[in-house]
Scaffold this active site. Structure first.
Site, PDB file in Angstrom:
ATOM      1  N   ASP A   1     -10.242  -6.471  -0.492  1.00 58.69           N
ATOM      2  CA  ASP A   1      -9.560  -5.680   0.520  1.00 58.69           C
ATOM      3  C   ASP A   1      -9.139  -6.642   1.635  1.00 58.69           C
ATOM      4  O   ASP A   1      -9.456  -7.835   1.612  1.00 58.69           O
ATOM      5  CB  ASP A   1     -10.487  -4.570   1.028  1.00 58.69           C
ATOM      6  CG  ASP A   1      -9.735  -3.374   1.599  1.00 58.69           C
ATOM      7  OD1 ASP A   1      -8.529  -3.507   1.898  1.00 58.69           O
ATOM      8  OD2 ASP A   1     -10.351  -2.299   1.752  1.00 58.69           O
TER       9      ASP A   1
ATOM     10  N   ARG B   1       3.920   3.054   3.042  1.00 60.68           N
ATOM     11  CA  ARG B   1       4.646   1.998   3.763  1.00 60.68           C
ATOM     12  C   ARG B   1       6.143   2.054   3.523  1.00 60.68           C
ATOM     13  O   ARG B   1       6.912   1.505   4.309  1.00 60.68           O
ATOM     14  CB  ARG B   1       4.133   0.620   3.341  1.00 60.68           C
ATOM     15  CG  ARG B   1       2.638   0.437   3.375  1.00 60.68           C
ATOM     16  CD  ARG B   1       2.020   0.753   4.714  1.00 60.68           C
ATOM     17  NE  ARG B   1       0.605   0.407   4.733  1.00 60.68           N
ATOM     18  CZ  ARG B   1      -0.303   1.027   5.464  1.00 60.68           C
ATOM     19  NH1 ARG B   1       0.066   2.031   6.251  1.00 60.68           N
ATOM     20  NH2 ARG B   1      -1.572   0.664   5.429  1.00 60.68           N
TER      21      ARG B   1
ATOM     22  N   ASP C   1       0.872  -1.178   0.000  1.00 61.17           N
ATOM     23  CA  ASP C   1       0.000   0.000   0.000  1.00 61.17           C
ATOM     24  C   ASP C   1       0.904   1.222   0.000  1.00 61.17           C
ATOM     25  O   ASP C   1       1.407   1.629   1.050  1.00 61.17           O
ATOM     26  CB  ASP C   1      -0.874   0.031   1.259  1.00 61.17           C
ATOM     27  CG  ASP C   1      -2.177  -0.729   1.104  1.00 61.17           C
ATOM     28  OD1 ASP C   1      -2.792  -0.618   0.035  1.00 61.17           O
ATOM     29  OD2 ASP C   1      -2.567  -1.409   2.056  1.00 61.17           O
TER      30      ASP C   1
ATOM     31  N   HIS D   1     -12.544  -0.260   8.480  1.00 56.80           N
ATOM     32  CA  HIS D   1     -11.606  -0.806   9.459  1.00 56.80           C
ATOM     33  C   HIS D   1     -12.299  -1.013  10.809  1.00 56.80           C
ATOM     34  O   HIS D   1     -11.908  -1.886  11.587  1.00 56.80           O
ATOM     35  CB  HIS D   1     -10.414   0.133   9.655  1.00 56.80           C
ATOM     36  CG  HIS D   1      -9.533   0.261   8.457  1.00 56.80           C
ATOM     37  ND1 HIS D   1      -9.788   1.164   7.446  1.00 56.80           N
ATOM     38  CD2 HIS D   1      -8.406  -0.399   8.101  1.00 56.80           C
ATOM     39  CE1 HIS D   1      -8.847   1.051   6.521  1.00 56.80           C
ATOM     40  NE2 HIS D   1      -7.996   0.111   6.892  1.00 56.80           N
TER      41      HIS D   1
ATOM     42  N   HIS E   1     -11.594   1.962  -3.949  1.00 54.00           N
ATOM     43  CA  HIS E   1     -12.161   0.729  -3.426  1.00 54.00           C
ATOM     44  C   HIS E   1     -13.517   0.546  -4.108  1.00 54.00           C
ATOM     45  O   HIS E   1     -14.474   1.223  -3.743  1.00 54.00           O
ATOM     46  CB  HIS E   1     -12.359   0.811  -1.919  1.00 54.00           C
ATOM     47  CG  HIS E   1     -11.131   1.219  -1.154  1.00 54.00           C
ATOM     48  ND1 HIS E   1     -10.726   2.532  -1.026  1.00 54.00           N
ATOM     49  CD2 HIS E   1     -10.218   0.474  -0.477  1.00 54.00           C
ATOM     50  CE1 HIS E   1      -9.621   2.588  -0.280  1.00 54.00           C
ATOM     51  NE2 HIS E   1      -9.290   1.353   0.067  1.00 54.00           N
TER      52      HIS E   1
ATOM     53  N   ARG F   1      -6.946  11.101   0.801  1.00 56.74           N
ATOM     54  CA  ARG F   1      -6.466  10.005  -0.054  1.00 56.74           C
ATOM     55  C   ARG F   1      -7.144  10.046  -1.424  1.00 56.74           C
ATOM     56  O   ARG F   1      -6.678   9.401  -2.367  1.00 56.74           O
ATOM     57  CB  ARG F   1      -6.725   8.657   0.612  1.00 56.74           C
ATOM     58  CG  ARG F   1      -6.015   8.473   1.940  1.00 56.74           C
ATOM     59  CD  ARG F   1      -6.563   7.292   2.719  1.00 56.74           C
ATOM     60  NE  ARG F   1      -6.365   6.024   2.025  1.00 56.74           N
ATOM     61  CZ  ARG F   1      -6.994   4.891   2.333  1.00 56.74           C
ATOM     62  NH1 ARG F   1      -7.910   4.874   3.316  1.00 56.74           N
ATOM     63  NH2 ARG F   1      -6.736   3.785   1.666  1.00 56.74           N
TER      64      ARG F   1
END
Length: 388
Positions: free
Chosen positions: A311, A131, A123, A236, A224, A193
């Site tokens: 996901d 990351r 990601d 999440h 997504h 984002r």
């Protein structure tokens, strides 16, 4: 297709070249606490030089299923164990991964992998989801900032430059760009984002970012699907409901009409309940949602035959509050996804056992598994040394 050839050439430069007839066992099957068992449970198999359509006939049922799994790893030992013992199709470099894996161990793991090239994913969106920030020159601007301050060509150039740095590390797949359409505050789950609240702007800038990654030999994955931008919360933390499908068609789904045609590209399906489409199931586990993506019928897009990813199936409450990992993986493959993604390796043996059981019981058709294996093989391209 030029992209898999480029990917294979770059992989050969990054790793030890292994001849197609080689079937040696990778070294170093030790594992850190909580990783896959140290005793190998998969028979070493030769690297395949077959065309994608011929790959399913060469693999055992368990190895076919393993190719449909991408799992997060903590460190080099964890990655070595899960690749050696289970022949998983890919690994994920996540927020908890020890980045010293890039100091040479990853190249050895890739060189000693299974029947198909190992997918190495991350990601790396830029902004707050980065990351590899310590390895590729910082986080970079968020998507929203890019759309507000840069031209489309500048965004393509930036993505290409960052993609080249990722490719030198051994990354083959980036779960970016975000294609969600939203004007939500920067610090919300999608927020900055997103490239913005205008579907045309998102299409242009996300398309440029994806093309920059392709230029660098990294597969972009749009996310997504079918649209998290106006969702009711954060998947999440729990279940998320979007506006009805009819509303998504004129807004959230607009970018996909164009971007799914710009191959090679993957699509990640989100954990989103969509009234008029998925019922009480999240899109990632919904046949109707994956069929919408595959056919394009219902939102004005052409058919899509590229790789479809779930996901994360283990670390997001929208799924984990309802299903264990094995059941979630089975359900996403039953829905039509090609690749099940989650963030730890310890569940891999139980997942493969459950999937094999589902094959025997007719819960998961072998024909569907074979189609997904062909898509995965096409995505990865030929093994280094195959001469294609």
């Amino acid at each position: 297709m030029a992209f898999p050839r480029t990917l294979a050439i770059l992989a050969a430069a990054a790793a030890l070249v292994v001849a197609c007839s080689h079937g040696g066992t990778p070294t170093g099957s030790s594992t850190t606490s909580g990783a896959s068992p140290a005793t190998p449970v998969a028979v070493p198999v030769p690297r395949s030089c077959a065309e994608p359509a011929g790959i399913p006939a060469l693999l055992s049922p368990r190895d076919k299923l393993a190719q449909l799994l991408v799992v997060g790893v903590r460190d080099a030992a964890d990655a070595q164990a899960v690749v050696t013992n289970y022949h998983v199709g890919g690994i994920l470099i996540g927020s908890d991964t020890d980045l010293t894996i890039f100091d040479g161990a990853l190249a050895e793991i890739v060189a000693g992998g299974g029947p198909l090239p190992l997918a190495v994913s991350v990601d790396e969106e830029g902004g707050r989801v980065s990351r590899l920030r310590s390895l590729i020159g910082g986080t970079g601007p968020s998507a929203r900032e890019l759309a507000q301050t840069r031209t489309v060509q500048q965004v393509r150039d930036l993505a290409r430059d960052r993609g080249r740095q990722m490719r030198k590390l051994g990354i083959t797949i980036d779960f970016a760009p975000v294609v969600d359409v939203t004007d939500a505050p920067d610090d919300t789950v999608i927020g900055d984002r997103s490239f913005g609240s205008d579907p045309a702007t998102v299409t242009a800038y996300a398309g440029a970012y994806a093309q920059g990654l392709r230029d660098a030999g990294v597969l972009p994955v749009l996310k997504h699907f079918p649209g998290h931008g106006r969702g009711s919360g954060d998947s999440h933390n729990g279940g998320v409901t979007t506006p009805p499908l009819d509303d998504l068609v004129g807004d959230d789904l607009v970018p996909y009409r164009t971007l799914v045609t710009q191959a090679p590209v993957g699509v990640m399906v989100g954990h989103l309940q969509v009234p008029g489409l998925t019922g009480s199931e999240p899109a990632s586990l919904s046949k109707a949602a994956v069929n919408l993506l595959r056919t394009g019928t219902g939102y004005g897009a052409p058919p899509f035959d590229g790789p479809v990813f779930s996901d994360d199936l283990s670390g997001m409450a929208a799924i984990s509050d309802r299903f264990g990992v094995s059941e979630a993986v089975l359900r996403t493959l039953q829905a039509g996804a090609d690749i099940a993604l989650w963030v730890t390796t310890k569940e891999v043996p139980a997942v493969l056992d459950r999937l094999e059981q589902a094959l025997r019981a007719g819960e998961l058709p072998m024909s569907a598994v074979d189609r997904s294996v062909v898509r995965v093989a096409t995505m990865k391209g030929p093994n280094p040394g195959c001469g294609r």
